[in-house]
Write an enzyme that holds these catalytic residues in place. Structure first.
Site, mmCIF file in Angstrom:
data_model
loop_
_atom_site.group_PDB
_atom_site.id
_atom_site.type_symbol
_atom_site.label_atom_id
_atom_site.label_comp_id
_atom_site.label_asym_id
_atom_site.label_seq_id
_atom_site.Cartn_x
_atom_site.Cartn_y
_atom_site.Cartn_z
ATOM 1 N N LYS A 81 0.829 -1.202 0.000
ATOM 2 C CA LYS A 81 0.000 0.000 0.000
ATOM 3 C C LYS A 81 0.868 1.259 0.000
ATOM 4 O O LYS A 81 1.939 1.294 0.631
ATOM 5 C CB LYS A 81 -0.899 -0.046 1.244
ATOM 6 C CG LYS A 81 -2.037 0.943 1.306
ATOM 7 C CD LYS A 81 -2.922 0.620 2.504
ATOM 8 C CE LYS A 81 -4.088 1.565 2.633
ATOM 9 N NZ LYS A 81 -4.986 1.175 3.749
ATOM 10 N N SER A 157 -9.424 1.466 2.262
ATOM 11 C CA SER A 157 -8.412 2.191 1.523
ATOM 12 C C SER A 157 -7.322 1.315 0.910
ATOM 13 O O SER A 157 -6.447 1.820 0.198
ATOM 14 C CB SER A 157 -7.773 3.235 2.455
ATOM 15 O OG SER A 157 -7.193 2.616 3.592
ATOM 16 N N SER A 181 -10.486 -1.218 6.081
ATOM 17 C CA SER A 181 -9.688 -0.882 4.900
ATOM 18 C C SER A 181 -9.019 -2.072 4.234
ATOM 19 O O SER A 181 -8.571 -1.961 3.091
ATOM 20 C CB SER A 181 -8.619 0.158 5.262
ATOM 21 O OG SER A 181 -9.219 1.405 5.531
#
Length: 471
Positions: A81, A157, A181
């Site tokens: 990420k 996310s 997320s």
């Protein structure tokens, strides 16, 4: 023709490299070819680390040739990420302001995966600063596309990692989760995801300076892997767990707890908080419950989870209180409209006073105690990840009703992050062309129970990915 290497599970990829059935270079090149084919359609991989990945793979092959025992993830490519440091690459958080923020060292979870033989192949997209909403759209890299349906969000996310894993561009993704997320993009993209207990994986959130964040960020954010199968999640879990002197929060708890007497009791709550659930999601919960019954679990429907509304309110107040002082500066980094998601929350949730914050911290512990008592009676909880199928991109930032709808949909994720317990998101099937899934929540530090139950669901309901992007 045999299937391409990128289609194999992470476990099978590592075994093939260890046995010299394939070289690590061949494995990395197979994934790089897949990225070249698919990423232009989905925009999940943001910073491709091709040459460094090939060099790491060549080093793995040399070690094998020298007779060195290779790790459990030997040669396995993974994405990271955009919030998490990879040595020599920028940790951009998806904002142009940080495009040159080159990391001097790997973040702890990246280092652990690398030490097990895995190879970072690229960064993956996020909502700008992980604050612009649930949909994975960043100011720096643009929108990431759900491979099942371009008209639906991949979630976030950790949406870039979920899409990369779902489409076969990486065998594993390294995301993080403070309220869904990892789990929401897992459901929306048809993969599996693990949010561990608070304190299970060591980490260091000091990405932007020498100071540690406040208590909400310290306690709510957990790194977590995404994979196409529960077995691969289990493999990553064993690598990522453990203590480290750089993170005093990480505790020395065994990976596997004591066996429980008799059939494990599972509480089923299809509509936590009684705020409504889509029929497809309710059916997914029912299918998973049936799979667990078939596997010998003691599955029982219960009225509700503990203190849902109170936990949501406390989570919001604590987070806003910590975040409010920096908001005037942070909102300038989010780009046009990128501040709407947080702004709508802050308009409704004022920061707490010092006295109120003291009371909220006590209430946080009290709610955690209520959940510990609940999970003492029912060691596992089965419920939805998001109470709707994948929604349209940007719904949460469009207007107040959209913001409320998304906040309501993710409510069980929010609360289970707040109380710090582990959860595994696992797919259950495809409805109307879109993946469905559930989460299995467990007692603190009993990730093993969650993974065992998720494996039982997967064994009976199947694996959905990898997939080719669809229109």
């Amino acid at each position: 023709m045999p299937d391409p290497l990128w289609k194999l599970s992470a476990a099978a990829q590592a075994e093939a490299v260890r046995r010299a059935d394939v070289s690590a270079v061949e494995l990395v090149d197979s994934h790089l070819d897949r990225i070249a084919e698919v990423n232009p359609q989905v925009n999940a991989v943001t910073q491709l680390l091709a040459e460094r990945a090939r060099a790491a793979a060549a080093h793995t092959d040399r070690l094998r040739a020298e007779g060195v025992a290779l790790g459990p993830l030997a040669g396995v490519p993974f994405t990271v990420k955009e919030t998490t440091a990879v040595e020599g690459a920028a940790t951009t958080f998806g904002t142009p302001r940080f495009r040159d923020l080159v990391a001097p060292a790997d973040a702890l979870p990246v280092a652990r995966l690398r030490a097990a033989g895995a190879i970072p192949i690229g960064h993956a997209n996020v909502p700008t600063l992980i604050l612009a909403g649930m949909h994975t759209r960043s100011e720096l890299f643009g929108d990431t596309v759900n491979p099942w349906d371009r008209a639906r969000t991949p979630g976030g996310s950790s949406g870039g990692d979920a899409v990369a894993v779902a489409t076969g561009m990486a065998a594993l993704g390294l995301g993080n989760d403070s309220g869904g997320s990892v789990r929401i993009p897992a459901q929306f993209c048809g993969v599996a995801g693990l949010k561990p207990s608070t304190g299970r994986f060591p980490a260091d959130q000091r990405a932007l300076g020498p100071d540690d964040p406040g208590p909400a960020s310290q306690m709510l954010v957990t790194d977590g892997p995404l994979a196409r199968s529960v077995g691969d999640l289990r493999l990553a879990y064993g690598v990522l767990a453990g203590t480290d002197p750089r993170d005093p929060r990480a505790v020395p708890v065994p990976l596997h707890g004591e066996p429980l007497p008799g059939p494990v009791k599972v509480a089923v709550v299809a509509d936590p908080g009684g705020q409504g659930v889509h029929p497809a999601v309710r059916a997914a919960v029912a299918a998973a419950a049936g799979a667990l019954r078939d596997a010998g679990y003691d599955v029982r429907e219960v009225a509700d989870v503990p203190r849902m509304a109170e936990a949501l309110e406390a989570y919001g107040r604590i987070a806003v209180t910590e975040f409010a002082p920096s908001w005037p500066v942070v909102r300038t980094l989010l780009g046009a409209g990128g501040d709407r998601y947080i702004a709508m929350m802050m308009e409704r949730t004022p920061p707490a006073s010092a006295e109120e914050l003291v009371e909220l911290m006590g209430r946080w512990l009290n709610i955690r105690r209520s959940w510990a008592e609940f999970l003492y009676e029912y060691p596992l909880l089965l419920g939805p990840v998001f109470t709707e199928p994948p929604v349209e991109p940007g719904l949460e930032s469009r207007d107040r009703p959209g913001r409320d709808r998304v906040g309501t949909g993710m409510r069980l994720c929010t609360v289970t992050s707040f109380v710090g317990v582990p959860a595994v998101a696992v797919p259950t099937g495809v409805v109307d062309g879109l993946p469905c899934g559930v989460q299995i929540v467990g007692r603190a530090f009993r990730e093993d129970l969650c993974l065992d139950a998720a494996q039982a669901v997967e064994d009976r309901l199947g694996v959905l990915t990898p997939v080719d992007p669809r229109g």
